[in-house]
Scaffold this motif. Structure first.
Motif, mmCIF file in Angstrom:
data_model
loop_
_atom_site.group_PDB
_atom_site.id
_atom_site.type_symbol
_atom_site.label_atom_id
_atom_site.label_comp_id
_atom_site.label_asym_id
_atom_site.label_seq_id
_atom_site.Cartn_x
_atom_site.Cartn_y
_atom_site.Cartn_z
ATOM 1 N N PHE A 316 24.515 26.704 54.072
ATOM 2 C CA PHE A 316 23.967 26.628 52.716
ATOM 3 C C PHE A 316 25.078 26.773 51.682
ATOM 4 N N ALA A 317 25.891 27.809 51.832
ATOM 5 C CA ALA A 317 26.974 28.039 50.872
ATOM 6 C C ALA A 317 27.962 26.874 50.872
ATOM 7 N N GLY A 318 28.250 26.316 52.049
ATOM 8 C CA GLY A 318 29.165 25.180 52.126
ATOM 9 C C GLY A 318 28.620 23.947 51.436
ATOM 10 N N SER A 319 27.310 23.717 51.556
ATOM 11 C CA SER A 319 26.714 22.549 50.900
ATOM 12 C C SER A 319 26.702 22.717 49.381
ATOM 13 N N VAL A 320 26.377 23.928 48.905
ATOM 14 C CA VAL A 320 26.362 24.172 47.461
ATOM 15 C C VAL A 320 27.778 24.125 46.901
ATOM 16 N N ALA A 321 28.752 24.668 47.661
ATOM 17 C CA ALA A 321 30.147 24.605 47.219
ATOM 18 C C ALA A 321 30.606 23.158 47.085
ATOM 19 N N THR A 322 30.168 22.311 48.002
ATOM 20 C CA THR A 322 30.499 20.883 47.917
ATOM 21 C C THR A 322 29.877 20.248 46.685
ATOM 22 N N ALA A 323 28.589 20.526 46.464
ATOM 23 C CA ALA A 323 27.915 19.965 45.295
ATOM 24 C C ALA A 323 28.594 20.415 44.008
ATOM 25 N N MET A 324 28.953 21.693 43.946
ATOM 26 C CA MET A 324 29.626 22.213 42.754
ATOM 27 C C MET A 324 30.999 21.567 42.593
ATOM 28 N N SER A 325 31.752 21.481 43.673
ATOM 29 C CA SER A 325 33.092 20.886 43.609
ATOM 30 C C SER A 325 33.041 19.438 43.164
ATOM 31 N N ASP A 326 32.151 18.687 43.786
ATOM 32 C CA ASP A 326 32.057 17.267 43.460
ATOM 33 C C ASP A 326 31.621 17.056 42.011
#
Length: 441
Positions: A316-326
């Motif tokens: 979950f944290a990895g997916s949200v971190a990706t969304a935030m980064s992108d």
């Protein structure tokens, strides 16, 4: 009373017949459904036809809308009587669709405001679904008081999903909406989330208030608002407030970044459409993987999956971190006029898929670091190494997004598909890194 309101009222009354299953048994209910279907086939014109017909029914002179509606209800009824779907979920779903439509049609006679239409549907659908479930629980000998928190959670979740699907599809696609809502509520009921009546009331108040704020601030469309409220509700109930804080950090910061130097982005031709308001596709493209991780966590907690729950937390944290980064990489990096294609490093025009700038990369890493810091603060199992993994996962997912943009976007994938695959990459990267580091026992 207008014709659409009368039609919706009749459909709502027909939905009340679903109570025949807990009252009289499936045999009597099947006879009633058969009578309605025969009537729908036999009536081809006249006042009754005009009352029940959707606009498309007039072309062939058949009440196909009513027939499909009844068949969808019969399909859910079979799942409730022949499979393990709770009877309360079946009745609540049918009530939700029928009376939600009626409530929305009434509201439409008072105002043309689309957000009020959606609110009218959600309110009527939630109340109807709760009543339908409560009556069914009482009829089968259960305790309504003990089941009330779950009843409210399922009613609100179903109403939000139905309103969202109606906004994305057509107002006349109620059979599809009914089946989709029924299957979701069945899944949620099986997870048996532990939540109290006061807590679910507070959760609903928080998510609805934040959802409306996103719409009022023009960071989300109506569909985007409904999607965000549903995601927030499921995230808090199935994961917890910590998960919700991680998720809402993305929506808040990502939404604000969309507004960052918006005039400049318009001049460059890279601004988001609809004044930056994000719709369902954008929200789901960025958050669908996170939602699956929340569901996986709840299923693991309920011993439905032989996987450590913490693994889903990192996904979950990895997916949200990706969304935030992108998002930060795109929204901040796009205001600079010297992007380079990530695959060849050749200069390209601003807004070119796969184009990156060093400023955008820095912003993206900063976004992943924000998610990692929040996760580190709220979840003891993350730790320093876990936070570093979240940052790495965000960077990996952001890079995958750029690579897909430079190679497949436009030819094989749309923007939402690229976002989905990127967040999936970030989630998988976090999970694999955690397993490699042996943080999950």
């Amino acid at each position: 009373m207008s014709e659409p309101v009368r039609r919706a009222g009749v459909f709502a009354l027909l939905c009340t017949l679903s109570l025949a299953v807990p009252l009289f048994g499936p045999e009597v209910a099947a006879v009633l459904a058969g009578i309605v279907l025969l009537g729908a086939v036999a009536v081809t014109d006249g006042p009754i036809f005009d009352l029940l017909a959707y606009p498309d029914d007039y072309e062939d002179g058949r009440l196909y809308g009513l027939i499909a509606f009844v068949l969808a209800g019969v399909a859910l009824g079979l799942l409730a009587t022949e499979a393990s779907m709770p009877l309360a979920v079946f009745v609540g779903t049918v009530f939700l669709i029928g009376y939600g439509n009626f409530g929305e049609r009434l509201v439409r006679t008072w105002t043309e405001d689309d957000v009020v239409h959606a609110a009218g549907f959600c309110l009527a659908a939630t109340v109807a679904a709760a009543v339908g479930q409560a009556v069914t629980v009482e009829l089968v000998g259960g305790s309504v008081g003990a089941a009330l928190p779950l009843i409210l959670f399922l009613a609100a979740s179903g109403a939000l999903l139905a309103a969202l699907l109606r906004d994305v599809l057509l107002l006349y696609d109620d059979p599809i909406v009914m089946l989709s809502v029924g299957l979701l509520l069945w899944l949620l009921a099986e997870l048996e989330p532990a939540i109290g009546t006061v807590e679910i009331t507070v959760v609903l108040a928080i998510t609805v208030a934040l959802g409306y704020a996103s719409y009022a601030l023009e960071t989300a469309s109506i569909a985007g608002m409904l999607t965000g409220v549903l995601l927030g509700l499921l995230t808090i109930v199935l994961g917890g407030y910590g998960w919700f804080v991680v998720l809402i950090s993305f929506f808040a910061i990502g939404g604000l970044s969309t507004k960052f130097r918006y005039d400049r982005k318009e001049d460059l031709g890279v601004a988001e459409e609809n004044n930056g308001a994000r719709g369902t596709g954008n929200v789901l493209g960025n958050a669908a993987v996170g939602l699956v991780a929340v569901l996986g966590y709840a299923a693991s907690e309920a011993d439905f999956l032989p996987v450590a729950p913490e693994l889903f937390l990192f996904a979950f944290a990895g997916s949200v971190a990706t969304a935030m980064s992108d998002t930060l990489s795109s929204e901040i990096g796009s205001i600079f006029e010297t992007p380079r294609l990530i695959t060849t490093l050749e200069p390209v025009e601003p807004g070119t898929d796969g184009g990156v700038t060093w400023q955008g990369e820095v912003a993206g890493i900063t976004g992943a670091t924000i998610v990692a810091a929040i996760s580190y603060t709220l979840f003891p199992e993350v730790g320093v190494l876990g936070a570093a993994i979240v940052v790495a996962a965000g960077f990996i997912g952001m890079t995958v997004d750029s690579l897909l943009g430079a190679t497949l976007e436009g030819a094989l994938l749309g923007n939402q598909g690229v976002n989905f695959l990127a967040t999936l990459s970030g989630a998988l990267a976090a999970a694999l890194l955690v397993v490699s580091a042996a943080l999950v026992g």
